[in-house]
Design an enzyme around this catalytic site. Structure first.
Site, PDB file in Angstrom:
ATOM      1  N   ASP A   7       1.005  -1.337  -0.198  1.00  7.83           N
ATOM      2  CA  ASP A   7       0.085  -0.156  -0.111  1.00  7.83           C
ATOM      3  C   ASP A   7       0.757   1.328   0.145  1.00  7.83           C
ATOM      4  O   ASP A   7       2.147   1.077  -0.266  1.00  7.83           O
ATOM      5  CB  ASP A   7      -1.089   0.042   1.194  1.00  7.83           C
ATOM      6  CG  ASP A   7      -0.427   0.310   2.611  1.00  7.83           C
ATOM      7  OD1 ASP A   7       0.770   0.272   2.493  1.00  7.83           O
ATOM      8  OD2 ASP A   7      -1.189   0.373   3.419  1.00  7.83           O
ATOM      9  N   HIS A  97      10.364 -23.809   9.178  1.00  2.00           N
ATOM     10  CA  HIS A  97       9.392 -24.296   9.939  1.00  2.00           C
ATOM     11  C   HIS A  97       7.780 -24.303   9.489  1.00  2.00           C
ATOM     12  O   HIS A  97       7.119 -25.150   9.232  1.00  2.00           O
ATOM     13  CB  HIS A  97       9.276 -23.507  11.326  1.00  2.00           C
ATOM     14  CG  HIS A  97      10.693 -23.944  12.185  1.00  2.00           C
ATOM     15  ND1 HIS A  97      10.569 -23.758  13.490  1.00  2.00           N
ATOM     16  CD2 HIS A  97      11.707 -24.171  11.858  1.00  2.00           C
ATOM     17  CE1 HIS A  97      11.851 -23.942  13.903  1.00  2.00           C
ATOM     18  NE2 HIS A  97      12.371 -24.417  12.828  1.00  2.00           N
ATOM     19  N   HIS A 133       6.840 -30.348  10.888  1.00  2.00           N
ATOM     20  CA  HIS A 133       6.457 -29.091  10.311  1.00  2.00           C
ATOM     21  C   HIS A 133       5.540 -29.378   9.284  1.00  2.00           C
ATOM     22  O   HIS A 133       4.644 -28.621   9.134  1.00  2.00           O
ATOM     23  CB  HIS A 133       7.542 -28.321   9.949  1.00  2.00           C
ATOM     24  CG  HIS A 133       8.498 -27.862  10.830  1.00  2.00           C
ATOM     25  ND1 HIS A 133       8.402 -27.286  11.976  1.00  2.00           N
ATOM     26  CD2 HIS A 133       9.858 -28.254  11.044  1.00  2.00           C
ATOM     27  CE1 HIS A 133       9.456 -27.038  12.819  1.00  2.00           C
ATOM     28  NE2 HIS A 133      10.368 -27.523  12.313  1.00  2.00           N
TER      29      HIS A 133
HETATM   30  C1  RB5 Z   1      -1.883   2.895   6.119  1.00  2.00           C
HETATM   31  O1  RB5 Z   1      -1.799   4.157   6.849  1.00  2.00           O
HETATM   32  C2  RB5 Z   1      -1.636   1.825   7.293  1.00  2.00           C
HETATM   33  O2  RB5 Z   1      -2.679   1.666   8.201  1.00  2.00           O
HETATM   34  C3  RB5 Z   1      -0.976   0.515   6.704  1.00  2.00           C
HETATM   35  O3  RB5 Z   1      -0.145   0.757   5.939  1.00  2.00           O
HETATM   36  C4  RB5 Z   1      -0.672  -0.440   7.597  1.00  2.00           C
HETATM   37  O4  RB5 Z   1       0.225  -0.299   8.618  1.00  2.00           O
HETATM   38  C5  RB5 Z   1      -1.876  -1.337   8.128  1.00  2.00           C
HETATM   39  O5  RB5 Z   1      -1.521  -2.219   9.042  1.00  2.00           O
END
Ligand code: RB5
Length: 144
Positions: A7, A97, A133
């Site tokens: 993201d 593992h 495992h």
């Molecule tokens: C985005 O702001 C943030 O929430 C995302 O990158 C992440 O850290 C979520 O777990």
């Protein structure tokens, strides 16, 4: 083939990981995102998870701000074993593992040098194949 996804919080580190893979001659598919505009990490977790579960990609790397949200989202998918790692010991152990097939990292947590060492460790460590495992992984998969 390695599937990459992130993201906005993981975008910069994903670019570094992509450059590392290019430098090493390791093929990858970049599933996005492609900039720092805010996006929803579950979408990219799913894109990468689908690549791995379908067999189109052997492993995946997912990066968000902390690595936490994107790992939670990825682990909802049957066949995904996503491991959030912030150190090389864990990256090695999760391959040995857990036969983890997706590495998750926090772009706001790790420096680039450590992150790339974690990637190297994750990609170069085989699953141990030890019976205990294998059994534990089967138990996880039954529960999904
Ligand atoms: C985005 O702001 C943030 O929430 C995302 O990158 C992440 O850290 C979520 O777990």
């Amino acid at each position: 083939m390695i599937a990459l996804g992130c993201d906005h919080g993981g975008y910069q580190l994903k670019q570094e990981v992509a450059a590392y893979l290019r430098d090493k001659g390791i093929p990858y598919e970049d599933c996005g995102c492609f900039g720092t505009e805010a996006v929803d990490y579950p979408i990219y977790a799913r894109k990468v998870g689908e690549k791995v579960v379908s067999g189109a990609c052997e492993k995946g790397i997912l990066i968000c701000g902390t690595g936490i949200g994107i790992s939670i989202a990825a682990n909802k998918m049957k066949g995904v074993r996503a491991a959030l790692c912030s150190d090389c010991f864990s990256a090695e152990a999760t391959r040995l593992h857990n036969d983890a097939n997706i590495l998750c990292m926090g772009g706001r947590v790790l420096g680039v040098g450590l992150a790339l060492k974690i990637v190297e460790t994750f990609l170069n460590t085989p699953f141990s194949g030890d019976q205990r495992h294998v059994r534990r992984i089967q138990l996880i998969e039954e529960e999904k």
